[in-house]
Design a protein around this motif. Sequence first.
Motif, PDB file in Angstrom:
ATOM      1  N   TYR A  28      59.335  35.238  98.732  1.00  0.00           N
ATOM      2  CA  TYR A  28      59.832  33.865  98.726  1.00  0.00           C
ATOM      3  C   TYR A  28      60.920  33.509  97.709  1.00  0.00           C
ATOM      4  CZ  TYR A  28      56.644  32.223 102.350  1.00  0.00           C
ATOM      5  OH  TYR A  28      56.012  32.023 103.543  1.00  0.00           O
ATOM      6  N   LEU A  96      55.199  46.992 104.568  1.00  0.00           N
ATOM      7  CA  LEU A  96      54.749  47.295 105.935  1.00  0.00           C
ATOM      8  C   LEU A  96      55.327  46.321 106.964  1.00  0.00           C
ATOM      9  CD1 LEU A  96      50.996  48.065 105.093  1.00  0.00           C
ATOM     10  CD2 LEU A  96      52.808  49.732 105.607  1.00  0.00           C
ATOM     11  N   ARG A  99      56.456  46.602 111.416  1.00  0.00           N
ATOM     12  CA  ARG A  99      55.712  47.665 112.112  1.00  0.00           C
ATOM     13  C   ARG A  99      54.750  47.118 113.156  1.00  0.00           C
ATOM     14  NH1 ARG A  99      54.125  52.167 107.593  1.00  0.00           N
ATOM     15  NH2 ARG A  99      56.045  52.055 106.403  1.00  0.00           N
ATOM     16  N   GLN A 124      53.830  26.222 110.979  1.00  0.00           N
ATOM     17  CA  GLN A 124      54.996  25.737 110.225  1.00  0.00           C
ATOM     18  C   GLN A 124      55.617  26.915 109.506  1.00  0.00           C
ATOM     19  OE1 GLN A 124      52.744  21.669 109.063  1.00  0.00           O
ATOM     20  NE2 GLN A 124      53.892  22.661 107.434  1.00  0.00           N
ATOM     21  N   VAL A 125      56.929  26.936 109.493  1.00  0.00           N
ATOM     22  CA  VAL A 125      57.625  28.018 108.799  1.00  0.00           C
ATOM     23  C   VAL A 125      58.842  27.423 108.098  1.00  0.00           C
ATOM     24  CG1 VAL A 125      58.861  28.606 110.951  1.00  0.00           C
ATOM     25  CG2 VAL A 125      58.720  30.295 109.113  1.00  0.00           C
ATOM     26  N   ASN A 129      63.279  30.904 106.280  1.00  0.00           N
ATOM     27  CA  ASN A 129      62.509  32.140 106.395  1.00  0.00           C
ATOM     28  C   ASN A 129      62.879  32.842 107.704  1.00  0.00           C
ATOM     29  OD1 ASN A 129      60.634  34.161 106.100  1.00  0.00           O
ATOM     30  ND2 ASN A 129      58.873  32.799 105.850  1.00  0.00           N
ATOM     31  N   GLU A 134      62.225  34.842 113.282  1.00  0.00           N
ATOM     32  CA  GLU A 134      62.569  35.869 114.275  1.00  0.00           C
ATOM     33  C   GLU A 134      61.301  36.467 114.896  1.00  0.00           C
ATOM     34  OE1 GLU A 134      65.105  37.706 116.596  1.00  0.00           O
ATOM     35  OE2 GLU A 134      65.774  36.329 115.022  1.00  0.00           O
ATOM     36  N   THR A 135      60.335  36.745 114.041  1.00  0.00           N
ATOM     37  CA  THR A 135      59.063  37.303 114.539  1.00  0.00           C
ATOM     38  C   THR A 135      58.400  36.341 115.519  1.00  0.00           C
ATOM     39  OG1 THR A 135      58.719  38.509 112.475  1.00  0.00           O
ATOM     40  CG2 THR A 135      56.784  38.165 113.835  1.00  0.00           C
ATOM     41  N   ARG A 138      60.286  36.250 118.801  1.00  0.00           N
ATOM     42  CA  ARG A 138      60.023  37.473 119.580  1.00  0.00           C
ATOM     43  C   ARG A 138      58.644  37.450 120.220  1.00  0.00           C
ATOM     44  NH1 ARG A 138      63.173  42.471 118.585  1.00  0.00           N
ATOM     45  NH2 ARG A 138      64.889  41.767 117.301  1.00  0.00           N
TER      46      ARG A 138
HETATM   47  C1  LIG Z   1      56.568  37.259 109.079  1.00  0.00           C
HETATM   48  C2  LIG Z   1      55.631  38.448 109.082  1.00  0.00           C
HETATM   49  C3  LIG Z   1      54.192  37.949 109.099  1.00  0.00           C
HETATM   50  C4  LIG Z   1      55.875  39.256 110.370  1.00  0.00           C
HETATM   51  O1  LIG Z   1      55.048  40.373 110.371  1.00  0.00           O
HETATM   52  P1  LIG Z   1      55.659  41.821 110.656  1.00  0.00           P
HETATM   53  O2  LIG Z   1      54.516  42.751 110.762  1.00  0.00           O
HETATM   54  O3  LIG Z   1      56.704  42.111 109.643  1.00  0.00           O
HETATM   55  O4  LIG Z   1      56.359  41.573 112.091  1.00  0.00           O
HETATM   56  P2  LIG Z   1      56.402  42.541 113.333  1.00  0.00           P
HETATM   57  O5  LIG Z   1      56.577  43.946 112.877  1.00  0.00           O
HETATM   58  O6  LIG Z   1      55.240  42.242 114.195  1.00  0.00           O
HETATM   59  O7  LIG Z   1      57.766  42.055 113.943  1.00  0.00           O
HETATM   60  C5  LIG Z   1      57.855  41.246 115.050  1.00  0.00           C
HETATM   61  C6  LIG Z   1      59.283  41.160 115.495  1.00  0.00           C
HETATM   62  O8  LIG Z   1      60.073  40.407 114.607  1.00  0.00           O
HETATM   63  C7  LIG Z   1      61.175  41.183 114.182  1.00  0.00           C
HETATM   64  N1  LIG Z   1      61.348  41.003 112.741  1.00  0.00           N
HETATM   65  C8  LIG Z   1      60.415  41.095 111.800  1.00  0.00           C
HETATM   66  N2  LIG Z   1      60.957  40.853 110.580  1.00  0.00           N
HETATM   67  C9  LIG Z   1      62.267  40.632 110.796  1.00  0.00           C
HETATM   68  C10 LIG Z   1      63.376  40.343 109.947  1.00  0.00           C
HETATM   69  N3  LIG Z   1      63.234  40.260 108.606  1.00  0.00           N
HETATM   70  N4  LIG Z   1      64.576  40.145 110.487  1.00  0.00           N
HETATM   71  C11 LIG Z   1      64.735  40.244 111.828  1.00  0.00           C
HETATM   72  N5  LIG Z   1      63.746  40.535 112.674  1.00  0.00           N
HETATM   73  C12 LIG Z   1      62.529  40.713 112.166  1.00  0.00           C
HETATM   74  C13 LIG Z   1      60.865  42.611 114.444  1.00  0.00           C
HETATM   75  O9  LIG Z   1      62.042  43.307 114.746  1.00  0.00           O
HETATM   76  C14 LIG Z   1      59.924  42.519 115.624  1.00  0.00           C
HETATM   77  O10 LIG Z   1      60.598  42.510 116.832  1.00  0.00           O
HETATM   78  P3  LIG Z   1      60.481  43.782 117.809  1.00  0.00           P
HETATM   79  O11 LIG Z   1      59.020  44.100 117.890  1.00  0.00           O
HETATM   80  O12 LIG Z   1      61.058  43.277 119.076  1.00  0.00           O
HETATM   81  O13 LIG Z   1      61.269  44.834 117.109  1.00  0.00           O
HETATM   82  C15 LIG Z   1      55.843  39.383 107.864  1.00  0.00           C
HETATM   83  O14 LIG Z   1      57.134  39.892 107.909  1.00  0.00           O
HETATM   84  C16 LIG Z   1      55.575  38.704 106.528  1.00  0.00           C
HETATM   85  O15 LIG Z   1      54.445  38.723 106.025  1.00  0.00           O
HETATM   86  N6  LIG Z   1      56.628  38.106 105.915  1.00  0.00           N
HETATM   87  C17 LIG Z   1      56.520  37.524 104.577  1.00  0.00           C
HETATM   88  C18 LIG Z   1      55.623  36.325 104.555  1.00  0.00           C
HETATM   89  C19 LIG Z   1      55.985  35.301 105.591  1.00  0.00           C
HETATM   90  O16 LIG Z   1      57.119  34.877 105.681  1.00  0.00           O
HETATM   91  N7  LIG Z   1      54.961  34.894 106.369  1.00  0.00           N
HETATM   92  C20 LIG Z   1      55.133  33.859 107.380  1.00  0.00           C
HETATM   93  C21 LIG Z   1      54.898  32.511 106.788  1.00  0.00           C
HETATM   94  S1  LIG Z   1      55.180  31.222 107.972  1.00  0.00           S
END
Ligand SMILES: CC(C)(COP(=O)(O)OP(=O)(O)OC[C@H]1O[C@@H](n2cnc3c(N)ncnc32)[C@H](O)[C@@H]1OP(=O)(O)O)[C@@H](O)C(=O)NCCC(=O)NCCS
Length: 172
Positions: A28, A96, A99, A124-125, A129, A134-135, A138
Motif C-alpha cells: 500500500y 505469490l 498465481r 470496495q477497492v 489499486n 484488474e483481478t 478478470r
Molecule cells: C489483489 C490480489 C488479492 C489478487 O490476487 P492474486 O493471487 O495476485 O491474483 P490472481 O493471480 O488470481 O490474478 C487474477 C488476474 O488478475 C491479473 N492481475 C493480478 N495482479 C495484477 C497486476 N498487478 N496488474 C495487472 N494484472 C494483474 C492476473 O494477470 C490475473 O489474470 P489472468 O488469470 O487472466 O492472468 C493480490 O494481488 C493482493 O493481495 N494484492 C495486495 C492486496 C490487495 O490489494 N488486496 C485487495 C484489496 S481490495
Amino acid sequence: MSLEIAPLREEDIPALIALARDIWHRHYPSIISVEQIEYMLAQRYTPEVIGAQLRSGRAWWDKLLLDGVMVAFSACEPGEHEGELKLDKLYVRCDLHGRGYGSLLLRNAQQRAREMGCRRLYLQVNRRNRGAIETYLRNGFSISREAKFDIGHGFIMDDYVMSKDIELEAGQ
Ligand SMILES: CC(C)(COP(=O)(O)OP(=O)(O)OC[C@H]1O[C@@H](n2cnc3c(N)ncnc32)[C@H](O)[C@@H]1OP(=O)(O)O)[C@@H](O)C(=O)NCCC(=O)NCCS
C-alpha cells in the motif's frame, strides 16, 4: 504442493495479523500513506476485532494454506442490502501474486454467496489499486460506483465499489 481453503480459527489470528501487516506494508505505500496504513491496520487487524467477528457468526473468514502455511485470506460479511454478500477482505502474500490464489478465494466467496442465496457479491477497492481492480475485472466484476469514506483522523478511503451478479443455479 498442497493447496487448501479452510475457515480461519481463533488460533490462526496472530499469524493472520502478521501476514496482513506484511502485505499492507509492502503493497500500500504507493497508494496510501504509511500513517494511514498503520491507522487502518489498527482498526481492522487486532485479535479483539477479528476474534469478535469470528464469534459473531456474521463474518466468514477463510485462509488459504499452501503446503500447510497460510499465504492468503479472505473475509465476507452480509451486505448492506438483502441478497448481497460483501467481500470485505482479500489478501495474498506479495511474493505469490499473479498465481491464481486471489481468484481461487474469489470463486470461494462466490460459492458462499450462492449457497447463502445471495444474488450479488460486492467489494470496495482503492481507486489507485490497479492490480486488484484488474483481478476483479478478470473475474467478472464491474465497477458500480465511486465511493469516498471519511475514516477519521483526516484519512479518506477513495474507493470503487465493484460487484458481480451471482448465478444461483450453475456453478462457475
Ligand atoms: C489483489 C490480489 C488479492 C489478487 O490476487 P492474486 O493471487 O495476485 O491474483 P490472481 O493471480 O488470481 O490474478 C487474477 C488476474 O488478475 C491479473 N492481475 C493480478 N495482479 C495484477 C497486476 N498487478 N496488474 C495487472 N494484472 C494483474 C492476473 O494477470 C490475473 O489474470 P489472468 O488469470 O487472466 O492472468 C493480490 O494481488 C493482493 O493481495 N494484492 C495486495 C492486496 C490487495 O490489494 N488486496 C485487495 C484489496 S481490495
